[in-house]
Design a protein around this motif. Structure first.
Motif, mmCIF file in Angstrom:
data_model
loop_
_atom_site.group_PDB
_atom_site.id
_atom_site.type_symbol
_atom_site.label_atom_id
_atom_site.label_comp_id
_atom_site.label_asym_id
_atom_site.label_seq_id
_atom_site.Cartn_x
_atom_site.Cartn_y
_atom_site.Cartn_z
ATOM 1 N N ASP A 3 0.815 -1.213 0.000
ATOM 2 C CA ASP A 3 0.000 0.000 0.000
ATOM 3 C C ASP A 3 0.850 1.265 0.000
ATOM 4 O O ASP A 3 0.476 2.285 0.581
ATOM 5 N N SER A 4 2.028 1.222 -0.650
ATOM 6 C CA SER A 4 2.905 2.381 -0.624
ATOM 7 C C SER A 4 2.504 3.455 -1.625
ATOM 8 O O SER A 4 2.911 4.594 -1.490
ATOM 9 N N ILE A 5 1.719 3.087 -2.641
ATOM 10 C CA ILE A 5 1.254 4.068 -3.619
ATOM 11 C C ILE A 5 -0.190 4.425 -3.297
ATOM 12 O O ILE A 5 -1.103 3.613 -3.461
ATOM 13 N N GLN A 6 -0.383 5.617 -2.799
ATOM 14 C CA GLN A 6 -1.729 6.095 -2.509
ATOM 15 C C GLN A 6 -2.230 7.076 -3.574
ATOM 16 O O GLN A 6 -3.417 7.116 -3.877
ATOM 17 N N ARG A 7 -1.288 7.845 -4.126
ATOM 18 C CA ARG A 7 -1.688 8.857 -5.107
ATOM 19 C C ARG A 7 -0.557 9.066 -6.115
ATOM 20 O O ARG A 7 0.618 9.119 -5.738
ATOM 21 N N VAL A 8 -0.918 9.186 -7.384
ATOM 22 C CA VAL A 8 0.034 9.372 -8.476
ATOM 23 C C VAL A 8 -0.159 10.760 -9.066
ATOM 24 O O VAL A 8 -1.282 11.166 -9.371
ATOM 25 N N ALA A 9 0.935 11.495 -9.219
ATOM 26 C CA ALA A 9 0.885 12.792 -9.898
ATOM 27 C C ALA A 9 1.147 12.568 -11.383
ATOM 28 O O ALA A 9 2.153 11.968 -11.760
ATOM 29 N N ILE A 10 0.234 13.037 -12.227
ATOM 30 C CA ILE A 10 0.347 12.885 -13.680
ATOM 31 C C ILE A 10 0.542 14.262 -14.279
ATOM 32 O O ILE A 10 -0.323 15.138 -14.146
ATOM 33 N N LEU A 11 1.688 14.467 -14.938
ATOM 34 C CA LEU A 11 2.026 15.786 -15.469
ATOM 35 C C LEU A 11 1.695 15.830 -16.954
ATOM 36 O O LEU A 11 2.432 15.316 -17.789
ATOM 37 N N ARG A 135 2.960 26.461 -5.726
ATOM 38 C CA ARG A 135 2.315 25.326 -5.087
ATOM 39 C C ARG A 135 3.193 24.080 -5.186
ATOM 40 O O ARG A 135 3.934 23.902 -6.154
ATOM 41 N N MET A 136 3.086 23.217 -4.184
ATOM 42 C CA MET A 136 3.810 21.948 -4.171
ATOM 43 C C MET A 136 2.796 20.820 -4.037
ATOM 44 O O MET A 136 2.008 20.807 -3.094
ATOM 45 N N ILE A 137 2.817 19.911 -5.015
ATOM 46 C CA ILE A 137 1.852 18.822 -5.056
ATOM 47 C C ILE A 137 2.554 17.542 -4.619
ATOM 48 O O ILE A 137 3.462 17.054 -5.293
ATOM 49 N N GLY A 138 2.131 17.006 -3.496
ATOM 50 C CA GLY A 138 2.728 15.780 -3.000
ATOM 51 C C GLY A 138 2.058 14.546 -3.584
ATOM 52 O O GLY A 138 0.838 14.520 -3.798
ATOM 53 N N ALA A 139 2.841 13.523 -3.856
ATOM 54 C CA ALA A 139 2.326 12.266 -4.390
ATOM 55 C C ALA A 139 3.285 11.154 -3.995
ATOM 56 O O ALA A 139 4.309 11.390 -3.340
ATOM 57 N N ASP A 140 2.949 9.936 -4.384
ATOM 58 C CA ASP A 140 3.810 8.792 -4.095
ATOM 59 C C ASP A 140 4.556 8.312 -5.331
ATOM 60 O O ASP A 140 5.499 7.525 -5.225
ATOM 61 N N ALA A 141 4.133 8.758 -6.507
ATOM 62 C CA ALA A 141 4.805 8.449 -7.764
ATOM 63 C C ALA A 141 4.424 9.529 -8.764
ATOM 64 O O ALA A 141 3.402 10.212 -8.604
ATOM 65 N N VAL A 142 5.255 9.687 -9.785
ATOM 66 C CA VAL A 142 5.033 10.723 -10.805
ATOM 67 C C VAL A 142 5.108 10.073 -12.184
ATOM 68 O O VAL A 142 5.982 9.235 -12.442
ATOM 69 N N VAL A 143 4.183 10.456 -13.058
ATOM 70 C CA VAL A 143 4.210 10.003 -14.452
ATOM 71 C C VAL A 143 4.248 11.228 -15.359
ATOM 72 O O VAL A 143 3.394 12.116 -15.246
ATOM 73 N N LEU A 144 5.252 11.284 -16.214
ATOM 74 C CA LEU A 144 5.374 12.385 -17.169
ATOM 75 C C LEU A 144 4.613 12.033 -18.438
ATOM 76 O O LEU A 144 4.965 11.096 -19.152
ATOM 77 N N THR A 145 3.561 12.776 -18.725
ATOM 78 C CA THR A 145 2.761 12.574 -19.941
ATOM 79 C C THR A 145 2.648 13.913 -20.657
ATOM 80 O O THR A 145 1.556 14.375 -20.986
ATOM 81 N N THR A 146 3.779 14.525 -20.905
ATOM 82 C CA THR A 146 3.822 15.913 -21.368
ATOM 83 C C THR A 146 3.602 16.084 -22.860
ATOM 84 O O THR A 146 3.660 17.206 -23.364
ATOM 85 N N GLY A 147 3.366 15.007 -23.592
ATOM 86 C CA GLY A 147 3.004 15.124 -24.995
ATOM 87 C C GLY A 147 4.161 15.534 -25.883
ATOM 88 O O GLY A 147 5.337 15.359 -25.549
ATOM 89 N N ASN A 148 3.809 16.109 -27.032
ATOM 90 C CA ASN A 148 4.802 16.510 -28.017
ATOM 91 C C ASN A 148 5.206 17.967 -27.823
ATOM 92 O O ASN A 148 4.334 18.841 -27.781
#
Length: 441
Positions: A3-11, A135-148
């Motif tokens: 249960d270490s991943i509670q929230r994912v930040a998607i950029l 602002r600082m957004i806390g998460a447990d993992a980050v996914v970069l989906t920044t497109g082209n």
């Protein structure tokens, strides 16, 4: 790590980011979806309101979730029946509405698991995302989906100059007069989109496009082509031998079917190739691969043919040597791919249509990750080096369990990462990896 991943930040809130957030929610993982524009789902690709910008894939293959390719066609039948031909190519703007609708439906079905934030991500520290407004957004993992990213080939444009560096920028093409001639660097899909928009908005001028090999995107057939099963000779052995086998199969079965047969294998073949093999592909075959793999709808191809027949479009093969913005026009010095030197090309405007200008080392978001050793470039400099699950490799090659890349920025690892049928498979992989971490697997 139970249960270490509670929230994912998607950029990035375009197709990749929005549909990842939806799939994560459906597996019980919460996410915070961050996008600087505040429009979630459509992204640049599907935000166009011009109906002449059509999808490059048939409607019955554009479902947003892997395993349900005809979902978009069913959505069209229910909401926009005038565009409900499953074998047709719907306007891209409608696809943006479809993605937005799916995101809303998942939010309603999975309350509290998707949070939307409008803001520009400027840094990633651990699993915390810093926004431009502080602002600082806390998460447990980050996914970069920044497109082209925008093209980077043309010289930097000034506000009052004649160089249009980003044709997708707000109002970028509005300054072009109805009778003004344009120069275009690049002859691929972006060129096609620009010409379609100009023509539909009353433009009557001429366009001269220059690219290294002077190739234009090929057209889809009248109907979906059945895949030609790849032979061992097409998928194994030296690149030259594979090319010869591909030509043989194309002569017998048609090249479109050969390309369809390769499509589900492309990512695996790319992963199996060594650096030297990838470099040879990029140096010798990529332009031909691109125009045959990323095809355009028949009606779109007909517009290009009409412009050429009218003498309003010419595409030349050569290398740009210099660009001069003269204030009242633009001149391009160039060297033809074959033959003697020719006079400079001249026009009132220059439009950079060379495609995405991927440069992770110079990107303000990923550059610091590389500099710190948390990320590294792949050996050919195509993008960030990733493992098979999409995790970012650090300077020592170790995958980062808390940092992923999805969509076009993942091209170095997977090559085909721009079309929906390819991205939706990758969404499943990343969602499964994150859900697995959460479960402690």
């Amino acid at each position: 790590m139970a249960d270490s991943i509670q929230r994912v930040a998607i950029l990035g809130g375009g197709f990749s980011g929005a549909m990842l957030a939806a799939r994560l929610a459906e597996t019980g993982v919460a996410s915070i979806l961050i996008d600087r524009t505040g429009r979630f789902g459509a992204g640049v690709a599907y935000a166009t309101t011009f109906e002449g910008h059509l999808l490059n894939v048939r409607s019955n293959r554009m479902g947003a979730v892997d395993g349900t390719p005809d979902d978009f066609a069913r959505w069209l039948a229910a909401h926009h029946p005038q565009h409900a031909d499953p074998d047709g190519f719907a306007p891209r703007g409608l696809y943006g509405l479809y993605v937005e609708d799916r995101l809303r439906r998942v939010e309603a079905a999975c309350p509290g698991l998707i949070e939307r934030v409008t803001g520009e991500a400027v840094a990633v520290s651990g699993s915390t995302v810093n926004l431009a407004d502080g602002r600082m957004i806390g998460a447990d993992a980050v996914v970069l989906t920044t497109g082209n990213p925008v093209p980077r080939t043309a010289p930097a444009a000034s506000a009052d100059g004649r160089i249009i560096g980003d044709p997708w920028g707000p109002g970028a093409l509005d300054r072009i007069g109805a009778d003004e001639d344009v120069l275009i660097i690049g002859s691929g899909l972006t060129m096609v989109d620009v010409l379609l928009w100009l023509r539909a908005n009353g433009w009557r001028g001429r366009a001269s496009a220059i690219s290294r090999r002077g190739l234009k995107p090929q057209a889809h057939g009248a109907h979906h082509d059945l895949p030609v099963p790849p032979t061992d000779g097409l998928t194994r052995g030296p690149l030259s031998a594979r090319l010869a086998e591909g030509r043989r199969l194309a002569e017998t079965h048609g090249w479109r079917g050969v390309m369809e047969g390769l499509r589900p294998l492309t990512a695996g073949l790319w992963a199996e190739a060594d650096t030297a093999g990838r470099a040879r592909f990029l140096r010798h075959l990529r332009p031909w691969w691109d125009v045959h793999r990323h095809r355009i709808a028949g009606p779109v191809a007909a517009v290009l043919q009409a412009l050429e027949a009218e003498g309003r479009l010419s595409v030349v093969a050569g290398r740009v040597q210099a660009v001069e913005d003269r204030g009242d026009g633009v001149a391009v010095d160039w060297i033809p791919r074959r033959g003697a030197a020719r006079p400079a090309l001249a026009g009132r405007w220059l439009i950079d249509c060379t495609g995405p200008g991927h440069d992770p080392a110079a990107d303000p978001l990923t550059g610091p990750l590389i500099a710190s050793g948390r990320a590294r470039l792949d050996p050919l400099g195509l993008g960030l080096d990733l493992d098979a699950r999409g995790r970012v490799r650090g300077a020592d090659g170790t995958p980062d369990e808390r940092l992923f890349v999805l969509g076009p920025p993942a091209r170095a690892a997977f090559w085909e990462t721009t079309a929906v049928p390819d991205i939706r498979k990758r969404i499943e992989d990343v969602a499964a990896a994150l859900a697995g971490i959460r479960a402690g697997s």
